[in-house]
Scaffold this active site. Structure first.
Site, PDB file in Angstrom:
ATOM      1  N   ARG A  40       0.831  -1.217   0.000  1.00 22.53           N
ATOM      2  CA  ARG A  40       0.000   0.000   0.000  1.00 22.53           C
ATOM      3  C   ARG A  40       0.862   1.263   0.000  1.00 22.53           C
ATOM      4  O   ARG A  40       0.421   2.312  -0.470  1.00 22.53           O
ATOM      5  CB  ARG A  40      -0.946  -0.006   1.202  1.00 22.53           C
ATOM      6  CG  ARG A  40      -2.073  -1.006   1.008  1.00 22.53           C
ATOM      7  CD  ARG A  40      -3.021  -1.046   2.171  1.00 22.53           C
ATOM      8  NE  ARG A  40      -4.166  -1.884   1.849  1.00 22.53           N
ATOM      9  CZ  ARG A  40      -5.073  -2.270   2.720  1.00 22.53           C
ATOM     10  NH1 ARG A  40      -4.975  -1.904   3.985  1.00 22.53           N
ATOM     11  NH2 ARG A  40      -6.091  -3.012   2.353  1.00 22.53           N
ATOM     12  N   LYS A 201     -21.275 -14.867   1.683  1.00 21.65           N
ATOM     13  CA  LYS A 201     -22.678 -14.544   1.934  1.00 21.65           C
ATOM     14  C   LYS A 201     -23.384 -13.865   0.771  1.00 21.65           C
ATOM     15  O   LYS A 201     -22.850 -12.939   0.170  1.00 21.65           O
ATOM     16  CB  LYS A 201     -22.776 -13.629   3.160  1.00 21.65           C
ATOM     17  CG  LYS A 201     -22.349 -14.295   4.460  1.00 21.65           C
ATOM     18  CD  LYS A 201     -22.456 -13.301   5.595  1.00 21.65           C
ATOM     19  CE  LYS A 201     -22.114 -13.947   6.926  1.00 21.65           C
ATOM     20  NZ  LYS A 201     -22.131 -12.961   8.010  1.00 21.65           N
ATOM     21  N   GLY A 354      -9.789  -9.216  -1.428  1.00 23.50           N
ATOM     22  CA  GLY A 354      -8.502  -9.727  -0.947  1.00 23.50           C
ATOM     23  C   GLY A 354      -8.141 -11.109  -1.441  1.00 23.50           C
ATOM     24  O   GLY A 354      -7.038 -11.333  -1.934  1.00 23.50           O
ATOM     25  N   GLY A 377     -13.970  -2.829   0.327  1.00 24.17           N
ATOM     26  CA  GLY A 377     -15.337  -2.294   0.481  1.00 24.17           C
ATOM     27  C   GLY A 377     -15.671  -1.287  -0.597  1.00 24.17           C
ATOM     28  O   GLY A 377     -16.801  -1.258  -1.109  1.00 24.17           O
TER      29      GLY A 377
END
Length: 397
Positions: A40, A201, A354, A377
């Site tokens: 990052r 999910k 990820g 996200g």
């Protein structure tokens, strides 16, 4: 949402102090506090180097972890300042606070070509509340705001959105690339457009599926969430992951795909086992006939063939989420096969999430993927078609 935003190339940065929002939320070794991956930090280098080469003074800021407004020194950005200095080959000054006297004094003394990193923005209680006073204090140190933390643009925080109320706001190269590649994939994709969705999910991805049904030609659903679809259609899934209350939603999604003429592919077979563990023995079987004492942990060989076949000839592929329990080697095959097929498809390929990104990198396919998204996200909300507050606040071209 307008993705055509001004970048650092569209403004004069010479002689200016720039408040640069980075994503320096790097993983740290719990025992030693050492940075375990500097990806990052390296991702921010092109924007920082451009600003320095064009005569700007850079005041970088970022969050790390979730200190919840308290000074938790194990989440200090001091190690990041050291590593950033090593990567840039120049000193990076570090402020012991975010908007306090140390930060203010060092920012005021900063000269063109110099870099200052502020302490963790989330040490300030007002950061996650998008407190206008905190945003004003941050903005007071600079003359221009540059957003280059795509992983945080879905959050309306003081350092991602609030500062744009007080400073002209443009994007850095990292955010610009995300908007350009992902924006084009969703608004004007090269066809056929195939979306591959995995993960645990249905509830995490249902909005993404809904949005992609209006844009994609084929939607592939794997991972744990596929079993809710199988069960909703009357299949036996044993002890596989199930969201009982999402079965009706799964059936509605299948009906919507049919109505829109979108091909929606589900697994036809699975690798099942008697327990959730790394040493569980995989057994290939029909996905709708899993015995009561077994659970599906990966897509099976027929499904691998089906899903990979659907990628042949694709113009655009978007992939978010693994096909199975990728952490267990015996159940990582489906995810690996998908990584290989996407890399070899020749399509404009975008990988987010990820596990998907890790699979592509571990297998050495990263250089054959058009774009690996840096925001988990944020990527999901982008795929949902939601407005990202940290993008909406940037100046339009």
């Amino acid at each position: 949402m307008n993705y055509n935003k001004k970048t650092v190339r569209d403004v004069d940065v010479g002689g200016k102090r720039i408040l640069l929002r980075c994503d320096f939320n790097v993983p740290l070794d719990k025992a030693t506090g050492a940075i375990t991956s500097d990806k990052r930090i390296t991702a921010a280098l092109p924007t920082i180097q451009y600003l320095l080469e064009n005569g700007a003074a850079v005041i970088a800021c970022s969050h790390m972890g979730k200190p919840k407004g308290e000074r938790k020194m194990e989440l200090s950005l001091a190690p990041v300042a050291k590593r950033l200095g090593e990567l840039l080959g120049r000193e990076v000054m570090f402020a012991a606070d975010t908007v306090g006297p140390d930060a203010k004094a060092k920012a005021e003394a900063l000269k063109p070509g110099e870099v200052l990193l502020l302490e963790n923005t989330r040490f300030e209680p007002g950061e996650t509340k998008n407190d206008p006073e905190l945003a004003k204090e941050l903005a007071s140190m600079a003359e221009l705001y540059v957003s280059d933390a795509f992983g945080s643009v879905h959050r309306a925080h003081a350092s991602t959105v609030g500062v744009a109320e007080f400073l002209p706001a443009v994007s850095g190269f990292l955010v610009a690339r995300e908007l350009e590649v992902m924006g084009k994939a969703l608004d004007d994709p090269k066809r056929p457009f195939v979306a591959v969705l995995g993960g645990a999910k249905v509830s995490d991805k249902i909005n993404v599926i809904g949005n992609l049904l209006t844009k994609a030609d084929t939607v592939i659903i794997g991972g744990g969430m596929a079993y809710t679809f199988i069960k909703a259609q009357g299949g036996s899934i044993g002890t596989s992951l199930l969201e009982e209350d999402k079965q009706a939603l799964a059936l509605e999604t299948l009906a919507a795909a049919q109505e829109k003429g979108v091909k929606l592919l589900l697994p036809v077979d699975t690798l099942a086992a008697k327990g959730f563990s790394a040493d569980a023995q995989p057994v290939a079987m029909d996905v709708a006939a899993i015995p009561e004492d077994m659970m599906g942990l990966d897509i099976g060989p027929k499904t691998v063939e089906l899903f990979c076949g659907a990628l042949k000839g694709a113009g655009t592929v978007v992939w978010n989420g693994p096909m199975g329990v990728f952490e267990f080697d015996a159940f990582a095959g489906g995810t690996r096969a998908m990584a290989r097929a996407i890399a070899e498809s020749g399509a404009v390929s975008i990988v987010g999430g990820g596990d998907s990104a890790a699979a592509v990198e571990q297998m050495g396919y990263a250089d054959r993927i058009t774009h690996i998204s840096t925001g988990g996200g944020a990527s999901l909300e982008f795929l949902e078609g939601r407005e990202l507050p940290g993008v909406a606040c940037l100046q339009d071209r």
